[in-house]
Design an enzyme around this catalytic site. Sequence first.
Site, short mmCIF file in Angstrom:
data_model
loop_
_atom_site.label_atom_id
_atom_site.label_comp_id
_atom_site.label_asym_id
_atom_site.label_seq_id
_atom_site.Cartn_x
_atom_site.Cartn_y
_atom_site.Cartn_z
N HIS A 286 83.93 -97.38 -60.76
CA HIS A 286 83.39 -96.29 -59.94
C HIS A 286 84.53 -95.55 -59.22
O HIS A 286 84.42 -95.22 -58.04
CB HIS A 286 82.38 -96.81 -58.92
CG HIS A 286 81.06 -97.20 -59.55
ND1 HIS A 286 80.21 -96.28 -60.11
CD2 HIS A 286 80.47 -98.42 -59.70
CE1 HIS A 286 79.13 -96.92 -60.58
NE2 HIS A 286 79.27 -98.21 -60.36
N ASP B 119 83.08 -93.05 -54.91
CA ASP B 119 82.47 -93.32 -56.21
C ASP B 119 83.06 -92.34 -57.21
O ASP B 119 83.95 -91.55 -56.87
CB ASP B 119 80.94 -93.21 -56.15
CG ASP B 119 80.27 -94.25 -57.05
OD1 ASP B 119 80.45 -94.15 -58.28
OD2 ASP B 119 79.61 -95.16 -56.52
N TYR C 187 65.52 -101.22 -53.31
CA TYR C 187 66.23 -99.98 -53.61
C TYR C 187 65.28 -98.82 -53.29
O TYR C 187 64.34 -98.55 -54.04
CB TYR C 187 66.66 -99.94 -55.08
CG TYR C 187 68.04 -100.52 -55.32
CD1 TYR C 187 68.45 -101.68 -54.66
CD2 TYR C 187 68.93 -99.92 -56.20
CE1 TYR C 187 69.71 -102.20 -54.87
CE2 TYR C 187 70.19 -100.45 -56.43
CZ TYR C 187 70.58 -101.58 -55.76
OH TYR C 187 71.82 -102.11 -55.96
N TRP D 239 72.45 -107.86 -55.86
CA TRP D 239 71.72 -106.61 -56.11
C TRP D 239 70.98 -106.58 -57.44
O TRP D 239 69.97 -105.89 -57.59
CB TRP D 239 72.66 -105.42 -56.02
CG TRP D 239 73.58 -105.21 -57.19
CD1 TRP D 239 74.80 -105.78 -57.37
CD2 TRP D 239 73.37 -104.37 -58.33
NE1 TRP D 239 75.38 -105.34 -58.56
CE2 TRP D 239 74.51 -104.47 -59.17
CE3 TRP D 239 72.32 -103.53 -58.73
CZ2 TRP D 239 74.62 -103.78 -60.36
CZ3 TRP D 239 72.44 -102.84 -59.93
CH2 TRP D 239 73.58 -102.97 -60.74
N GLU E 70 79.77 -103.01 -61.72
CA GLU E 70 79.72 -102.15 -62.90
C GLU E 70 81.12 -101.72 -63.36
O GLU E 70 81.49 -100.55 -63.30
CB GLU E 70 78.84 -100.93 -62.61
CG GLU E 70 77.39 -101.32 -62.34
CD GLU E 70 76.47 -100.15 -62.06
OE1 GLU E 70 75.27 -100.24 -62.36
OE2 GLU E 70 76.96 -99.13 -61.51
N TRP F 266 70.68 -95.01 -52.60
CA TRP F 266 71.63 -94.35 -53.49
C TRP F 266 71.18 -92.90 -53.67
O TRP F 266 70.00 -92.62 -53.79
CB TRP F 266 71.70 -95.07 -54.83
CG TRP F 266 72.12 -96.51 -54.71
CD1 TRP F 266 71.33 -97.61 -54.81
CD2 TRP F 266 73.44 -96.98 -54.44
NE1 TRP F 266 72.08 -98.74 -54.62
CE2 TRP F 266 73.38 -98.39 -54.39
CE3 TRP F 266 74.67 -96.36 -54.22
CZ2 TRP F 266 74.50 -99.19 -54.15
CZ3 TRP F 266 75.78 -97.14 -53.98
CH2 TRP F 266 75.69 -98.54 -53.94
N THR F 267 72.14 -91.98 -53.69
CA THR F 267 71.77 -90.57 -53.53
C THR F 267 72.01 -89.69 -54.75
O THR F 267 72.14 -88.48 -54.62
CB THR F 267 72.50 -89.97 -52.30
OG1 THR F 267 73.92 -90.03 -52.53
CG2 THR F 267 72.12 -90.69 -51.02
N GLU F 268 72.07 -90.27 -55.95
CA GLU F 268 72.16 -89.41 -57.13
C GLU F 268 71.07 -88.35 -57.10
O GLU F 268 71.32 -87.19 -57.44
CB GLU F 268 72.01 -90.24 -58.41
CG GLU F 268 73.18 -91.16 -58.71
CD GLU F 268 72.95 -92.56 -58.21
OE1 GLU F 268 72.20 -92.73 -57.21
OE2 GLU F 268 73.51 -93.51 -58.79
N ARG G 109 77.75 -89.84 -53.71
CA ARG G 109 77.09 -89.03 -54.74
C ARG G 109 76.67 -87.69 -54.17
O ARG G 109 76.91 -86.65 -54.77
CB ARG G 109 75.87 -89.78 -55.29
CG ARG G 109 76.14 -90.69 -56.47
CD ARG G 109 77.23 -91.73 -56.22
NE ARG G 109 77.37 -92.67 -57.32
CZ ARG G 109 76.73 -93.83 -57.39
NH1 ARG G 109 75.89 -94.21 -56.43
NH2 ARG G 109 76.94 -94.63 -58.41
#
Length: 521
Positions: free
Chosen positions: A241, A170, A396, A371, A304, A446-448, A141
């Site tokens: 993804h 991703d 998370y 998760w 997902e 997670w780096t959004e 991300r």
Amino acid sequence: MSPFDVLLPRPAEVEPADGVFPLGPATALIGSLPAVEWLRAELRAATGLPLTESGVAVIAFSLDASLPAEGYRLEITPTAVWIRAGDETGALYAAQSLRQLLGPAAFRRSPVHSGQFELPCGVVLDRPRFGWRGCLLDVARHFLPRSDVFRFLDLMAAHKLNVLHLHLTDDQGWRMEIERYPRLTTIGAWRERSTVGHGKLGALDNRPHGGYYTKDDLREIVAYASARGITVVPEIDVPGHTQAAIAAYPELGNTGDQLGVWTGWGINPNVVNVSDETVKFFRTVFDEVVEVFPSEIICVGGDEVPLDQWSASPQARARMAEQGLTTEAQLHGWFIRQMAVHLAERGRRIIGWDEIAEVGDLPPGAIVASWRGEQAGVDAARAGHQVVMCPEQHVYLDHRQSDHPGEPIPVGYLSTLADVYAYEPVPAGLEASAAAQVLGAQAQLWTEHLDTPRRLDYAAFPRLSAFAEVVWSPAERDPEAFLRRLSDHHLPRLDALGVEYRPLDGPHPWQTRPGVPGLPR
């Protein structure tokens, strides 16, 4: 209070004694283990002492097969320090503990300490509770330059964490050079802009973002990690993804549309198709992955995966008929098994997110990363499969840390320092045979919304310090004692290392993100 109460994570057993061992110009550091060279380099920089292989007072490292893997025995007397370790990794952990006992100044890159460096006398007998003490780092991300990956590995090693799960691909970017398919990085590693804030609530900036690692870059990361006792587990996320890959090679998609690398966050409807050519494409990708990463375990993602495009695809329906499948979910499982079998032929096995346990029989040796909660991990463990616990409700670290009004981009569940420290990787009520299948736990970054190393520091620390104690130390915990060790001794170490962690009482003004929307749960 014991002088060994400064250690974090808390060791298994400690027996304090009177006296100290002083470091000085005549102190010798001896042993043929890699840990000795690492410690010599770190302490020479911090103390200015030569720490040669000969001297009057000795710090000596050796291996002892009677000690468990990753375990060590550290004995400090007024005249000598004796370190015995079960293996080379255990020696590295002993070296980390010894550096902690010297105080925060031992974490500096140049001498700033005006007094004597001393070690308290006594014995530390230590070993980890879990074999998998991991942290996921999402470089897809937001790309993290190689130098910052090295720094993060140093911080993991300082906390005795031993698995870096490197999320390399991703919808928003492909970060690994694949020689057979160069457009994965010439096209797939760059997006035109990014969403600032959560999903549809955020606004698009006009700043291109990208970057990727060459194979040699990744080999260097793997070697650097290995020298610090860390295994790098790479993730190539399939079959969902995958928009960055489809943008680079449109024939991988289902619609025939020319897509760009995705500029948004969340669950993407675009998944790869199930043609023979696409299966061959990703088998080739994984062939290049295993050339670079020696880890026995390779992550194939599997999370997902929207099924709408397959439901509308004649090609997908034909594949289902060919394989005797009745649902598109089974097709998801079929795709994962194609990758798992291919990797098994190369001596590897897969780990995948817990959706892989819902789409058909798990491939032999597959590990389930639980998760979405703990139940998938419980079910998999009871079925005899190995499990890594990483429930989003607990570990998370991109999720918000408080209800503080200045918490930057507050997304996800409330996950305070105390919440992370209270997490128990073995779910309550899990019988012993199933509990033995729990390899350990893994925190996720997670780096959004973590677009710089400074934001990564803020999200990770000190919660990752708490997580490190959860997975290393004995199950019994004392939150008040942990908080004292953290605030009095460990935060000063993070200061010395230049970590821009979140203060315990809330963010600094420059750590806030006013006006950027989040979406708390």
